[in-house]
Design a protein around this motif. Structure first.
Motif, PDB file in Angstrom:
ATOM      1  N   ALA A 159      -6.636  -5.725 -14.221  1.00 58.67           N
ATOM      2  CA  ALA A 159      -6.697  -5.438 -12.785  1.00 58.67           C
ATOM      3  C   ALA A 159      -5.806  -4.266 -12.384  1.00 58.67           C
ATOM      4  O   ALA A 159      -6.141  -3.499 -11.473  1.00 58.67           O
ATOM      5  CB  ALA A 159      -6.315  -6.689 -11.996  1.00 58.67           C
ATOM      6  N   TRP A 160      -4.679  -4.110 -13.057  1.00 56.74           N
ATOM      7  CA  TRP A 160      -3.740  -3.048 -12.715  1.00 56.74           C
ATOM      8  C   TRP A 160      -4.345  -1.653 -12.900  1.00 56.74           C
ATOM      9  O   TRP A 160      -3.928  -0.683 -12.238  1.00 56.74           O
ATOM     10  CB  TRP A 160      -2.484  -3.166 -13.590  1.00 56.74           C
ATOM     11  N   LYS A 161      -5.344  -1.547 -13.766  1.00 61.29           N
ATOM     12  CA  LYS A 161      -5.951  -0.239 -14.028  1.00 61.29           C
ATOM     13  C   LYS A 161      -6.832   0.234 -12.869  1.00 61.29           C
ATOM     14  O   LYS A 161      -6.886   1.423 -12.555  1.00 61.29           O
ATOM     15  CB  LYS A 161      -6.835  -0.281 -15.282  1.00 61.29           C
ATOM     16  N   TRP A 162      -7.543  -0.717 -12.249  1.00 62.50           N
ATOM     17  CA  TRP A 162      -8.624  -0.331 -11.346  1.00 62.50           C
ATOM     18  C   TRP A 162      -8.129   0.361 -10.085  1.00 62.50           C
ATOM     19  O   TRP A 162      -8.818   1.251  -9.555  1.00 62.50           O
ATOM     20  CB  TRP A 162      -9.478  -1.546 -11.005  1.00 62.50           C
ATOM     21  N   ASN A 163      -6.933  -0.030  -9.584  1.00 66.02           N
ATOM     22  CA  ASN A 163      -6.425   0.599  -8.369  1.00 66.02           C
ATOM     23  C   ASN A 163      -6.226   2.101  -8.536  1.00 66.02           C
ATOM     24  O   ASN A 163      -6.422   2.874  -7.593  1.00 66.02           O
ATOM     25  CB  ASN A 163      -5.107  -0.054  -7.945  1.00 66.02           C
ATOM     26  N   SER A 164      -5.837   2.525  -9.721  1.00 61.72           N
ATOM     27  CA  SER A 164      -5.601   3.958  -9.944  1.00 61.72           C
ATOM     28  C   SER A 164      -6.908   4.746  -9.958  1.00 61.72           C
ATOM     29  O   SER A 164      -6.933   5.942  -9.652  1.00 61.72           O
ATOM     30  CB  SER A 164      -4.854   4.173 -11.261  1.00 61.72           C
ATOM     31  N   TYR A 165      -8.004   4.078 -10.303  1.00 61.18           N
ATOM     32  CA  TYR A 165      -9.298   4.755 -10.351  1.00 61.18           C
ATOM     33  C   TYR A 165     -10.048   4.689  -9.023  1.00 61.18           C
ATOM     34  O   TYR A 165     -10.967   5.484  -8.780  1.00 61.18           O
ATOM     35  CB  TYR A 165     -10.187   4.125 -11.433  1.00 61.18           C
ATOM     36  N   ARG A 166      -9.664   3.763  -8.153  1.00 66.47           N
ATOM     37  CA  ARG A 166     -10.454   3.479  -6.956  1.00 66.47           C
ATOM     38  C   ARG A 166     -10.730   4.713  -6.096  1.00 66.47           C
ATOM     39  O   ARG A 166     -11.878   4.919  -5.666  1.00 66.47           O
ATOM     40  CB  ARG A 166      -9.791   2.395  -6.120  1.00 66.47           C
ATOM     41  N   PRO A 167      -9.742   5.569  -5.786  1.00 66.34           N
ATOM     42  CA  PRO A 167     -10.047   6.734  -4.919  1.00 66.34           C
ATOM     43  C   PRO A 167     -11.118   7.655  -5.517  1.00 66.34           C
ATOM     44  O   PRO A 167     -11.971   8.175  -4.796  1.00 66.34           O
ATOM     45  CB  PRO A 167      -8.702   7.456  -4.812  1.00 66.34           C
ATOM     46  N   TYR A 168     -11.071   7.854  -6.823  1.00 66.52           N
ATOM     47  CA  TYR A 168     -12.043   8.730  -7.483  1.00 66.52           C
ATOM     48  C   TYR A 168     -13.432   8.088  -7.492  1.00 66.52           C
ATOM     49  O   TYR A 168     -14.439   8.742  -7.209  1.00 66.52           O
ATOM     50  CB  TYR A 168     -11.593   9.027  -8.921  1.00 66.52           C
ATOM     51  N   VAL A 169     -13.461   6.791  -7.807  1.00 63.96           N
ATOM     52  CA  VAL A 169     -14.737   6.086  -7.872  1.00 63.96           C
ATOM     53  C   VAL A 169     -15.355   5.955  -6.481  1.00 63.96           C
ATOM     54  O   VAL A 169     -16.577   6.054  -6.322  1.00 63.96           O
ATOM     55  CB  VAL A 169     -14.557   4.695  -8.516  1.00 63.96           C
ATOM     56  N   ASN A 170     -14.520   5.764  -5.466  1.00 62.56           N
ATOM     57  CA  ASN A 170     -15.028   5.602  -4.107  1.00 62.56           C
ATOM     58  C   ASN A 170     -15.769   6.851  -3.635  1.00 62.56           C
ATOM     59  O   ASN A 170     -16.779   6.760  -2.921  1.00 62.56           O
ATOM     60  CB  ASN A 170     -13.892   5.282  -3.149  1.00 62.56           C
ATOM     61  N   ALA A 171     -15.290   8.032  -4.036  1.00 61.72           N
ATOM     62  CA  ALA A 171     -15.970   9.273  -3.658  1.00 61.72           C
ATOM     63  C   ALA A 171     -17.370   9.313  -4.247  1.00 61.72           C
ATOM     64  O   ALA A 171     -18.342   9.723  -3.585  1.00 61.72           O
ATOM     65  CB  ALA A 171     -15.161  10.480  -4.129  1.00 61.72           C
ATOM     66  N   VAL A 172     -17.505   8.874  -5.495  1.00 59.76           N
ATOM     67  CA  VAL A 172     -18.821   8.827  -6.138  1.00 59.76           C
ATOM     68  C   VAL A 172     -19.695   7.774  -5.466  1.00 59.76           C
ATOM     69  O   VAL A 172     -20.886   7.984  -5.227  1.00 59.76           O
ATOM     70  CB  VAL A 172     -18.688   8.519  -7.640  1.00 59.76           C
ATOM     71  N   LEU A 173     -19.097   6.633  -5.145  1.00 60.08           N
ATOM     72  CA  LEU A 173     -19.842   5.525  -4.545  1.00 60.08           C
ATOM     73  C   LEU A 173     -20.450   5.911  -3.212  1.00 60.08           C
ATOM     74  O   LEU A 173     -21.618   5.581  -2.932  1.00 60.08           O
ATOM     75  CB  LEU A 173     -18.923   4.312  -4.383  1.00 60.08           C
ATOM     76  N   GLN A 174     -19.685   6.602  -2.370  1.00 63.07           N
ATOM     77  CA  GLN A 174     -20.210   6.995  -1.059  1.00 63.07           C
ATOM     78  C   GLN A 174     -21.430   7.896  -1.201  1.00 63.07           C
ATOM     79  O   GLN A 174     -22.390   7.794  -0.435  1.00 63.07           O
ATOM     80  CB  GLN A 174     -19.114   7.697  -0.243  1.00 63.07           C
TER      81      GLN A 174
END
Length: 406
Positions: A159-174
């Motif tokens: 779980a600790w890994k995913w927070n660091s990726y979230r901003p980058y992934v969120n841009a793709v998701l939108q």
């Protein structure tokens, strides 16, 4: 012409590609046999009965060629050293004739629109995003739909890994929520132009060339109205009569057109899950446009707001579940009874997997307890809630973020 061998050792000269709808080739009485024989005579200078090595023939839009099954059979049965790879419309019924004439000689692969993580893979390549590539490499290799508990445990462990990726992934998701899953978008990379192309090319050709012409539909405007109706009411359940009254035609026509759209992989139609088959067939159906980008383009949506995002995420979950079900010969449903509803129900033969798509951070309650109570005798080891960002496990309910699920 280069003769450098490809990775598999095949010289490019032994690969032939052409499209069945190319007017420069098929503008009269030209047949598949004419094209292949010209290639053998003028390029390879070899006879089909005595080829010096295997040749590979790729034919796109093959369903537009009359009698294509017989031509392939003509080259296959004598045992000529030819491998055919053919493709065409996503409408599986267009290849129906091949099942009889090419029985036991074909392998079929259906290509769905890209899932979110497949979209991310294209993003990492075209946008040269190392962070997205790293994120994809960190994900569990198995599927949530196949091994929900193991998948959730693997996500929680890291779980600790995913927070660091979230901003980058969120841009793709939108971008994905708006654009959808057709990879050709990356050659366009402009949302407005892409939506125009979706409506004109994919919808126009998919509806009118494939469905309307093949089935000789006399009221194509009703078929188009039906697709617009589904896009505007994506994920809602309706009776056939309600739809028929809305678009102005009879029940039988709506039922037939829904079958055509589903066979063409333009829509997903889910029956209500029940232990009584008759009740399943009589109940309303939940209907989605298969690709969220097509639904958004039909409605001319320039962006996705928070409310729309929830509906889009749900439709994508239904599409992903459909792909998994087809691969595993499982059955896909939804469930609704007395105001209670579960978005996705997967009958996995040995057990039942209910899934609710709740694209938000706070999930106060679900209809999963009501579903368990209704089907108390069924084997339901786990239930899944797909959220916006919540990752958690509460006894037999697994909470997983949409952007982490595949």
């Amino acid at each position: 012409m280069t003769t450098t061998a490809l990775h598999g050792g095949t010289p490019p000269i032994r690969i032939l590609f052409f499209s069945g709808d190319d007017p420069a080739i098929f503008n009269g009485s030209t047949t598949i046999g004419d094209v292949i024989e010209s290639y053998l005579d003028d390029v390879l200078h070899e006879a089909v009965s005595s080829l010096n090595g295997k040749i590979y023939v790729f034919i796109d839009e093959i369903h537009t060629l009359s009698g294509w099954q017989l031509w392939l059979k003509n080259y296959y049965e004598p045992g000529y050293n030819i491998k055919f790879v053919v493709s065409g419309s996503s409408a599986s019924h267009l290849f129906g004739g091949a099942k009889e004439s090419l029985l036991g000689r074909t392998d079929t692969l259906r290509l769905m629109p890209l899932s979110f993580h497949q979209f991310c893979r294209f993003w990492s390549a075209y946008r040269e995003s190392e962070k997205i590539a790293e994120f994809l490499d960190e994900l569990p290799i198995h599927s949530m739909y196949v091994e929900p508990c193991e998948y959730c445990d693997a996500l929680i462990k890291d779980a600790w890994k995913w927070n660091s990726y979230r901003p980058y992934v969120n841009a793709v998701l939108q971008e994905f929520l708006l654009i959808g899953g057709y990879p050709e978008y990356y050659a366009e990379s402009n949302a407005t132009l892409w939506q125009k192309r979706l409506v004109e090319d994919i919808i126009g050709l998919g509806l009118y060339r494939d469905i309307v012409s093949i089935y000789r539909i006399k009221t194509p405007n009703k078929l188009e109205k039906l697709l617009f109706f589904i896009a505007d009411n994506n994920g809602q359940d309706f009776g056939i009569k309600t739809i028929a009254d809305t678009i102005g035609c009879d029940n039988e026509t709506v039922s037939t057109y829904l079958t055509y759209l589903s066979q063409a992989y333009l829509t997903v139609v889910l029956n209500n899950y029940s232990r009584n088959i008759g009740k399943t067939l009589r109940k309303n159906k939940t209907i989605y446009v298969l690709d969220n980008g097509i639904a958004n383009a039909l409605l001319r949506l320039p962006h996705i707001d928070e409310t729309r995002a929830g509906h889009v995420a749900e439709s994508i979950c239904a599409r992903d579940a459909l792909a998994v079900c087809e691969s595993n010969f499982w059955s896909l449903y939804y469930w609704r009874d007395k105001g209670q509803e579960v978005d996705i129900v997967i009958d996995r033969k040995t057990d039942i997997l209910p899934i609710e798509a709740k694209y938000r951070n706070e999930v106060s309650q679900t209809c999963l307890p009501a579903f368990r109570q209704e089907f108390a005798n069924a084997n339901i080891p786990f239930a899944v809630v797909i959220t916006k960002n919540r990752l958690d496990k509460k006894q037999d309910v697994l909470y997983m973020p949409f952007w982490l699920v595949h």
